[in-house]
Motif scaffolding. Structure first.
Motif, PDB file in Angstrom:
ATOM      1  N   ALA A  78      -2.381   9.951  -2.579  1.00 24.55           N
ATOM      2  CA  ALA A  78      -1.807   9.136  -3.649  1.00 24.55           C
ATOM      3  C   ALA A  78      -1.897   7.657  -3.302  1.00 24.55           C
ATOM      4  N   GLN A  79      -1.612   7.344  -2.037  1.00 27.62           N
ATOM      5  CA  GLN A  79      -1.596   5.934  -1.653  1.00 27.62           C
ATOM      6  C   GLN A  79      -2.996   5.341  -1.600  1.00 27.62           C
ATOM      7  N   LEU A 126      -3.827   4.475  -5.032  1.00 29.85           N
ATOM      8  CA  LEU A 126      -3.110   3.264  -5.431  1.00 29.85           C
ATOM      9  C   LEU A 126      -3.816   2.046  -4.853  1.00 29.85           C
ATOM     10  N   PHE A 172       7.482   0.063  -3.486  1.00 28.37           N
ATOM     11  CA  PHE A 172       7.564   1.166  -4.445  1.00 28.37           C
ATOM     12  C   PHE A 172       8.780   2.015  -4.117  1.00 28.37           C
ATOM     13  N   SER A 175       7.485   9.550  -5.816  1.00 29.20           N
ATOM     14  CA  SER A 175       7.730   9.840  -4.409  1.00 29.20           C
ATOM     15  C   SER A 175       6.476   9.770  -3.562  1.00 29.20           C
ATOM     16  N   ASP A 176       5.320  10.081  -4.160  1.00 27.88           N
ATOM     17  CA  ASP A 176       4.092  10.074  -3.366  1.00 27.88           C
ATOM     18  C   ASP A 176       3.760   8.686  -2.832  1.00 27.88           C
ATOM     19  N   VAL A 177       4.214   7.666  -3.528  1.00 30.28           N
ATOM     20  CA  VAL A 177       3.873   6.311  -3.074  1.00 30.28           C
ATOM     21  C   VAL A 177       5.111   5.535  -2.635  1.00 30.28           C
ATOM     22  N   LYS A 178       6.209   6.243  -2.410  1.00 27.53           N
ATOM     23  CA  LYS A 178       7.443   5.566  -2.002  1.00 27.53           C
ATOM     24  C   LYS A 178       7.224   4.831  -0.700  1.00 27.53           C
ATOM     25  N   LEU A 201       0.452   1.093   3.645  1.00 27.23           N
ATOM     26  CA  LEU A 201       0.429   2.485   3.220  1.00 27.23           C
ATOM     27  C   LEU A 201       1.259   3.295   4.196  1.00 27.23           C
ATOM     28  N   PRO A 202       2.442   3.770   3.788  1.00 29.19           N
ATOM     29  CA  PRO A 202       3.290   4.497   4.729  1.00 29.19           C
ATOM     30  C   PRO A 202       2.634   5.771   5.263  1.00 29.19           C
ATOM     31  N   ARG A 234      -1.075  14.838   0.976  1.00 29.39           N
ATOM     32  CA  ARG A 234      -0.826  14.434  -0.406  1.00 29.39           C
ATOM     33  C   ARG A 234      -0.449  12.973  -0.552  1.00 29.39           C
ATOM     34  N   LYS A 235       0.484  12.521   0.253  1.00 29.73           N
ATOM     35  CA  LYS A 235       0.936  11.142   0.094  1.00 29.73           C
ATOM     36  C   LYS A 235      -0.179  10.159   0.415  1.00 29.73           C
ATOM     37  N   LEU A 236      -0.973  10.494   1.397  1.00 24.59           N
ATOM     38  CA  LEU A 236      -2.073   9.594   1.744  1.00 24.59           C
ATOM     39  C   LEU A 236      -3.063   9.529   0.592  1.00 24.59           C
ATOM     40  N   TYR A 296      -3.255  14.732  -7.215  1.00 26.92           N
ATOM     41  CA  TYR A 296      -2.719  14.339  -5.916  1.00 26.92           C
ATOM     42  C   TYR A 296      -2.693  15.532  -4.967  1.00 26.92           C
ATOM     43  N   THR A 308       5.485   2.296  -0.202  1.00 29.12           N
ATOM     44  CA  THR A 308       4.262   1.490  -0.162  1.00 29.12           C
ATOM     45  C   THR A 308       4.666   0.058  -0.451  1.00 29.12           C
TER      46      THR A 308
END
Lengths: 832, 277
Positions: free
Chosen positions: A578-579, A582, B90, B94-97, B119-120, A574-576, A516, B99
């Protein structure tokens, strides 16, 4: 060495054996039968990784990789129709693809333009579907399909060539052999641990049962099923070529099986003919044949019992063991028959024969075995196995010759033949030719030893020059004749799709969810783009395709941003990241699990490379490792998350390319070591035999010269040193030494009696000489048979080994006597 | 003597009539008592699985080496007539919180589900076109087809036998798709399900995956009645090849409440973009 003492020992041993012949026969029979019950367990392994030792670190890496990501080797079917994006072809491809999915066993996945993932997005929607489903069967649909296929970076060199004229279909098989579960329902409903329903979360990893990789038989089933369908669909409008290492493996195996059968039967035929010519008796054919065949079967049974499969190298064992084993019998029998015909006392003749030649038989077998065992420490597993079991075969032959042969002679009714019996004209003539040869050699070596020695020295120097030109090679493809379809197909696919084999770079981020980290992914993307070629100048290899999770991320990112081309990149947040992963996991495509491990810790970067000799790869491995490591150097520092600071990225490289490179490396390092060990061990044995260090070492000259000359020939004629030809040295040494042993053994005895070297030489030629010539003919023929194979490696190997054997004969009937003449001329009173 | 014969005859007739009628009656009973497999599956689909539900969900993904990835979600569900709507957020990692996942599961045969993913990190919602339900749900061992009721017309059902699972009596029913399209759509070539007799809950299932040699085993480990609704609190789905486990998913529900005050506007795309609260 107390030669006469040893002779007496052999004589009394044989006496005992004869007295207890029936009992001994039963014991031999029982022991042999026990061993032979293992025969049905024998397996064949023609895989590339089969060349390496089971504990080779490179192989272990490869196995770990296969356990995680599945089988890397794929079957590639290349299609070159008139027009790919036309209804006729598309419809046929769909049917072909679907039939392959139905009929090929042990299948993991079939991928082609029909079902490759197509990710596209618009303002509100994200679509991941099979490529051809996305376009209608209309002219506009086909045009759009064409446009998308040719412009999509992921498909290029994977499923469509750069010029758009060739498309491939990729068949991935399972990595593991799956034994049939009889009734899944009942195994599932067992509430015990092994059932399909375990009552504990943690149980899933505790079922560590022995996983076997896909067996050669299963691979064969896959290839057969594919080829059957290929033949069915192949036509002018639907031209098909098949490539890929699973296919190579299967073709090698089938060719090996054919050849082995051919060689073994031919060898038996040759042996029968020569035995008959030499002895002109039924027993003279039957008894040696029994000895030799039992030796062969025992060796194979030993392999089966120890779980060692027959491989490309060990396929020569049957012919080899028969050729080697026959010598022992011929020596003993020729003395036996002569004696028996003289005095009519069978039992005494047996004892005399074994006593007379027992030591020589043991010595020759041990030296042959030593020559082969010297390879059992080789780093290249397939060669080590040949060394081990070749040596075992020589020992078996010795045991059967010294134990079973006298028993059979004692038990079978034999007729004494009067010495005056008319020999056939063929036999007379052949005897005449041989005698002329031997007499000529004896005369020459006794009277003109110096020119002979000089001539040998000259040949030696030329050979040394040749040796300097030798090249190591490992390229299984060149073993096939040039017009062999698989070879042509591989070259074509290499050219059209820029590669048929892969190298795998594994990027271990050091912790779970490490992927990630956008810095890691960003570096991976840069590395992937930069690896479009390796090496430089002549050694440059172009990689037409690199694939990793980066492709998925780029596609998804673009699709999420209204398909804007500039968004074909990896996310930097990073969050993008990971998402998006997903999101991809939710689209129903399972491509992600082939690119990353389930912890999201390790990513896989696959480079496609063209098929080359392993030598082209060995240098590039270092470069690849270095460039990969350099790409991730800053992954730790620039990460935002402090928890990333203590993990670092490690790189490991595996894949078929590594197996090739390692095979070549192991070959090269094995060779020098093994040849040296063989030379040393055999020298020691020669010293023991002749009882003098000086003489022992000098007697190694006629042993080593033939091999040196053959290696020189290889260098001069550009024949490569590969897994096969590297064996020539040890095999030839072991066999050549036999002649020298017989020569020295007899020469020493006769010299002791007569005190004259020239008399001793003549006497030796008349007794051991004939047997030496006959066994040389049989041995060399046994190897020349390999030249009837279509496979170039066997052709070279057979011819060169046969040459080495013939050269050893001349070395032992010319050079050895010449050397002895020179040594003993000056020192008439030399203590022997 | 003649008297006795007469009595005997009468007795015989009476006995015969009794025997025959008993047999007929009992066979009628049997015929009435044994339901068809199809009927059973209808009852399974018709089972009350709660309305306006609010619960927390834990999804544990376990790979073949035993490594676990844990996801925590919040789930809300609402029935709209025969259709059912669900919303998933979710909570961790935390990375996908935040969502979010919105699904409209339509009962009507042939009508595909609607699904949206928020996707936040992108602050965007995308509709995921998923007419193909054979894909895995969030990388787990559950397919989309596992998460919704099957269209009974697509299958042939056979009652195999009656047996016991975890001590409860069940019907063992085989379901085979009627066409190749169904196999491709759902990802399964056939299934055997175990339905509890008392509450029509599928407590176990074995599914043959489209990829030959792979099977999925569904097992309900914990089943409780909450507010009168039978709720699976812990379910595992294991993907196996032969005896080898390839992957396993455990889904656990907690804090399950039904009949909550769930506004209809909750189940909209706009609401999806607002996040878990």
């Amino acid at each position: 060495m107390d030669r006469s003492g040893v002779e007496r020992a052999f004589i009394s041993y044989t006496g005992g054996l004869i007295r207890w012949k029936w009992f001994a026969l039963v014991v031999v029979f029982v022991l042999t039968a026990l061993l032979l019950t293992n025969l049905p367990k024998i397996t064949i392994d023609t895989s590339n990784e089969g060349f390496l030792r089971a504990d080779d670190p490179i192989l272990l890496d490869y196995n770990r990789f296969r356990e995680q990501f599945g089988r890397e080797e794929v079957v590639l079917i290349a299609m070159r129709p008139q027009n790919i994006f036309a209804p006729e072809f598309v419809e046929t491809l769909k049917k072909f693809h679907s039939e392959l999915e139905e009929q090929v066993p042990h299948l993991d996945e079939v991928t082609s333009l029909v079902n490759v993932r197509y990710t596209v997005g618009n303002e509100s929607e994200l679509l991941v579907e099979d490529l051809m489903e996305a376009f209608p069967n209309t002219p506009e649909g086909y045009a759009e399909l064409r446009r998308v296929t040719l412009s999509h970076p992921f498909y290029k060199n994977l499923l469509i060539s750069e010029d758009g004229k060739v498309t491939t279909l990729v068949i991935e098989t399972k990595a593991f052999s799956t034994p049939e579960v009889e009734d899944p329902l009942s195994t599932g409903f067992d509430d015990m641990v092994e059932g399909g329903f375990d009552d504990d979360i943690e149980q899933s990893s505790s079922e560590s049962e022995e996983l076997t990789f896909l067996t050669d038989a299963e691979n064969g089933e896959v290839v057969d099923a594919v080829m059957e369908l290929v033949e069915e669909y192949r036509s002018e409008e639907f031209p098909l070529e098949v490539a890929g290492s699973p296919l190579v493996m299967e073709i090698l195996k089938k060719s090996m099986q054919n050849d082995m059968r051919k060689f073994t039967l031919s060898m038996v035929g040759i042996i029968v003919i020569f035995l008959f010519i030499t002895f002109r008796r039924g027993s003279g054919v039957f008894i040696p044949l029994v000895v030799v065949i039992l030796s062969l079967l025992s060796t194979i049974a030993l392999m089966a019992a120890t779980g060692v499969p027959l491989k490309l190298t060990t396929q020569i064992l049957p012919s080899f063991i028969m050729a080697v084993g026959i010598g022992d019998s011929v020596h003993i029998l020729s003395i036996f028959y002569r004696r028996f015909d003289q005095n009519g006392d069978k039992m005494e003749a047996i004892q005399y024969a074994v006593g007379h030649s027992g030591l020589a038989v043991v010595m020759t077998s041990l030296t042959t075995a030593a020559g082969l065992f010297s390879f059992s420490t080789a780093e290249l597993g397939a060669v080590a196995e040949l060394g081990m079991f070749g040596g075992a075969g020589a020992i078996f032959a010795m045991l059967f010759s010294v134990i079973l042969l006298p028993i059979l002679l004692a038990i079978l009714p034999l007729k004494q033949r009067s010495l005056g019996e008319k020999a056939s004209s063929v036999e007379q003539e052949s005897k005449g030719v041989i005698d002329k040869l031997l007499n000529g050699a004896a005369h020459l070596s006794s009277n003109h030893p110096i020119p002979i020695v000089f001539g040998a020295l000259l040949l030696f120097l030329v050979a040394l020059f040749g040796i300097s030109q030798i090249q190591f090679k490992h390229d299984v493809m060149t073993w096939f004749p040039e017009d062999e379809p698989i070879r042509v197909a591989t070259e074509n696919v290499d050219r059209d799709m820029r590669g048929t084999i892969s190298v795998e770079v594994l990027i271990d981020s050091g912790k779970a969810d490490g992927l990630y980290n956008p810095t890691v992914i960003g570096n991976l993307a840069k590395l992937q783009d930069s690896l479009d070629s390796l090496g430089s100048g002549d050694a440059k290899l172009v990689s037409g395709k690199r694939s990793s999770v980066v492709d998925i991320l780029r596609e998804t990112n673009q699709a999420l941003n209204e398909n804007r081309v500039e968004e074909y990149r990896v996310p930097t947040e990073r969050k993008l990241l990971a998402q998006e992963m997903l999101l991809f996991e939710n689209t129903g495509s399972d491509d992600l699990e082939k690119m990353v491990d389930s912890e999201l810790r390790t990513a896989r970067l696959t480079l496609r490379l063209p098929w080359r000799d392993a030598g082209a790869y060995t240098e590039l491995v270092g470069e690849l490792q270095q460039r990969s490591e350099a790409a991730f150097v800053n992954s730790v520092d620039s990460s935002v998350d402090s928890s990333d600071a203590d993990s670092s990225v490690t790189i490991s490289i595996t894949g078929l390319m590594m197996i090739f490179a390692r095979t070549l490396d192991a070959m090269m390092s094995s060779m020098l070591e093994s040849y040296t060990i063989a030379a040393v061990v055999i020298s020691i044995m020669m010293i023991l035999l002749v009882g003098s260090v000086r003489l022992g070492l000098i007697s190694m000259i006629p042993n080593l010269l033939p091999i040196t000359i053959v290696l020189g020939v290889m260098g001069i004629f550009g024949l490569p040193l590969d897994a096969f030809t590297m064996l020539i040295g040890s095999i030839a040494l072991g066999l050549a030494v036999d002649d020298t042993v017989h020569f020295m053994h007899n020469f020493m005895r006769y010299y002791k009696d007569s005190g004259s070297s020239s008399e001793a030489i003549v006497h030796t030629m008349h007794t051991a000489g004939r047997a030496m010539v006959v066994t040389t003919i049989v041995l060399s023929l046994g190897f020349f048979i390999f030249m009837s194979s279509e496979m170039n490696n066997l052709l070279n190997f057979g011819g060169l080994t046969g040459l080495a054997i013939i050269l050893s004969l001349f070395a032992d009937i010319l050079l050895a006597p010449a050397l002895m003449t020179l040594i003993f001329r000056k020192k008439l009173n030399l203590k022997v | 003597m003649e008297n006795m014969m007469m009595k005997l005859k009468k007795l015989t007739v009476a006995l015969t009539i009794t025997l025959m009628s008993t047999t007929i009656l009992s066979s009628l009973n049997l015929a009435v008592a044994a339901p068809s497999a199809r009927e059973l599956m209808e009852a399974v689909n018709a089972r009350d699985d709660g309305n306006n539900g609010l619960m927390e969900m834990e999804m544990i993904l376990i790979d073949k080496k035993g490594k676990q990835r844990i996801r925590k979600l919040k789930k809300m569900s609402q029935d709209r007539g025969d259709d059912s709507y669900s919303l998933l957020f979710f909570l961790s990692p935390s990375d996908v919180k935040d969502t979010g996942f919105l699904t409209y599961d339509y009962d009507q045969s042939g009508k595909d589900d609607d699904q949206w993913l928020y996707l936040p990190a992108l602050k965007k919602t995308k509709r995921i076109a998923n007419d193909d339900k054979s894909g895995s749900f969030m990388g787990s061992d559950f397919n989309y087809s596992d998460m919704s009721d099957p269209d009974l017309d697509d299958y042939n059902f056979t009652l195999m036998k009656e047996t016991k699972v975890h001590g409860n009596e069940v019907w063992q029913i085989k379901s085979v798709p009627k066409s190749k399209e169904i196999i491709e759509e759902t990802g399964y070539r056939q299934s055997v399900v175990f339905v509890r007799k008392d509450n029509f809950v599928v407590v176990r299932a074995v599914r043959w995956m489209e990829s030959k040699g792979k099977l999925r085993y569904l097992d309900l480990k914990k089943l409780e009645q909450i507010d009168g609704v039978w709720t699976p609190l812990e379910t595992t789905m294991t993907t196996k090849e032969g005896k080898r486990t390839l992957h396993k998913t455990v889904i656990r529900y907690s804090k399950v409440r039904y009949n909550q005050e769930l506004d209809e506007s909750l189940f909209t795309v706009r609401r999806l973009e607002k996040g878990a609260n």
